[in-house]
Write an enzyme that holds these catalytic residues in place. Sequence first.
Site, mmCIF file in Angstrom:
data_model
loop_
_atom_site.group_PDB
_atom_site.id
_atom_site.type_symbol
_atom_site.label_atom_id
_atom_site.label_comp_id
_atom_site.label_asym_id
_atom_site.label_seq_id
_atom_site.Cartn_x
_atom_site.Cartn_y
_atom_site.Cartn_z
ATOM 1 N N ALA A 120 -88.785 -7.078 19.608
ATOM 2 C CA ALA A 120 -89.773 -6.092 19.160
ATOM 3 C C ALA A 120 -89.588 -5.732 17.682
ATOM 4 O O ALA A 120 -90.546 -5.692 16.916
ATOM 5 C CB ALA A 120 -89.685 -4.836 20.028
ATOM 6 N N VAL A 171 -89.683 -3.528 26.980
ATOM 7 C CA VAL A 171 -89.896 -4.386 25.819
ATOM 8 C C VAL A 171 -88.538 -4.679 25.190
ATOM 9 O O VAL A 171 -87.755 -3.757 24.949
ATOM 10 C CB VAL A 171 -90.800 -3.647 24.806
ATOM 11 C CG1 VAL A 171 -90.988 -4.473 23.550
ATOM 12 C CG2 VAL A 171 -92.147 -3.313 25.443
ATOM 13 N N CYS A 172 -88.249 -5.937 24.919
ATOM 14 C CA CYS A 172 -86.960 -6.305 24.326
ATOM 15 C C CYS A 172 -86.845 -5.774 22.899
ATOM 16 O O CYS A 172 -87.698 -6.055 22.054
ATOM 17 C CB CYS A 172 -86.790 -7.810 24.311
ATOM 18 S SG CYS A 172 -85.370 -8.324 23.324
ATOM 19 N N VAL A 173 -85.775 -5.046 22.635
ATOM 20 C CA VAL A 173 -85.616 -4.393 21.333
ATOM 21 C C VAL A 173 -85.494 -5.406 20.186
ATOM 22 O O VAL A 173 -86.125 -5.244 19.137
ATOM 23 C CB VAL A 173 -84.426 -3.397 21.338
ATOM 24 C CG1 VAL A 173 -83.099 -4.078 21.623
ATOM 25 C CG2 VAL A 173 -84.335 -2.645 20.026
ATOM 26 N N PHE A 203 -90.778 -7.805 28.715
ATOM 27 C CA PHE A 203 -91.598 -8.471 27.693
ATOM 28 C C PHE A 203 -90.692 -9.038 26.611
ATOM 29 O O PHE A 203 -89.923 -8.299 25.976
ATOM 30 C CB PHE A 203 -92.603 -7.480 27.094
ATOM 31 C CG PHE A 203 -93.598 -6.961 28.100
ATOM 32 C CD1 PHE A 203 -94.811 -7.610 28.290
ATOM 33 C CD2 PHE A 203 -93.306 -5.858 28.893
ATOM 34 C CE1 PHE A 203 -95.725 -7.159 29.234
ATOM 35 C CE2 PHE A 203 -94.207 -5.387 29.835
ATOM 36 C CZ PHE A 203 -95.426 -6.036 30.011
#
Lengths: 119, 132
Positions: free
Chosen positions: A82, A77-79, A39
């Site tokens: 995010a 989820v991409c840090v 994501f």
Amino acid sequence: MKFGILVNEGPFTHQASDSAYRFVLAALEKGHEIYRVFFYHDGVNNANKLSEPQSDDRDLVKLWSALGTEREIDLVVCVAAALRRGVKDDILAEGFRISGLGQLIEAGVESDRLVVFGD
Amino acid sequence: MDDFDEFDGDGPEVVKRFMYVNRRAPYGTVYALECLETILIAAAFEQDVSVVFMDDGVYQLKKDQDTAAIGMKNFSPTYRALEGYEVEKLYVEKESLEERGLTAEDLVVPVKVLNSAELQEIMAAQDVVLSS
């Protein structure tokens, strides 16, 4: 076939996440493997468990979450994306994990096809 | 960038051809900026990376960007750093440049200008195409 999936949009403004979800279900149904769903961009909002859609609407956060917990699909989820959007571990829906963009590159390397859902 | 730690430095086992297709103007949406972050990571993982700029995406490379009035960071200098990551295959679609009255001289980095048929051929030869 082994698929990597990239979701670039959130659960409400665009259809991208719905389409990705349905693609994943259809692929699993046909016996394909989903290596990972990554994501990125506003797609990180699909992991926000504080989201509360109206009761007659589908709840993509819960639907994805169930894929992660019940079907053991790797939901990443991409840090960087995010953090910008306030999506952190304490509001992360079950079944998702936060990690780096390297996980997207790895999905591209390890999958037979990387399918991008977005505009 | 904060996720280089996943790269162990031993070199990748598999090298694939990753192509990034930039189709949007640099400001107005976040896609161009976040796509650039992904390009740098793919390069750090020693993949065979190429980048295409087409449609309004060609504006990402326009020289002399001044973003003061919109309160956004001008990130166009980062494209000049791509060479340092060995991302040297930068393609710009000829038709998109011409439609916007631009030439390769208007851009912040040296690029290869290709027409849409030539680009199509290169695109078809990729393993992974990421469009944003």
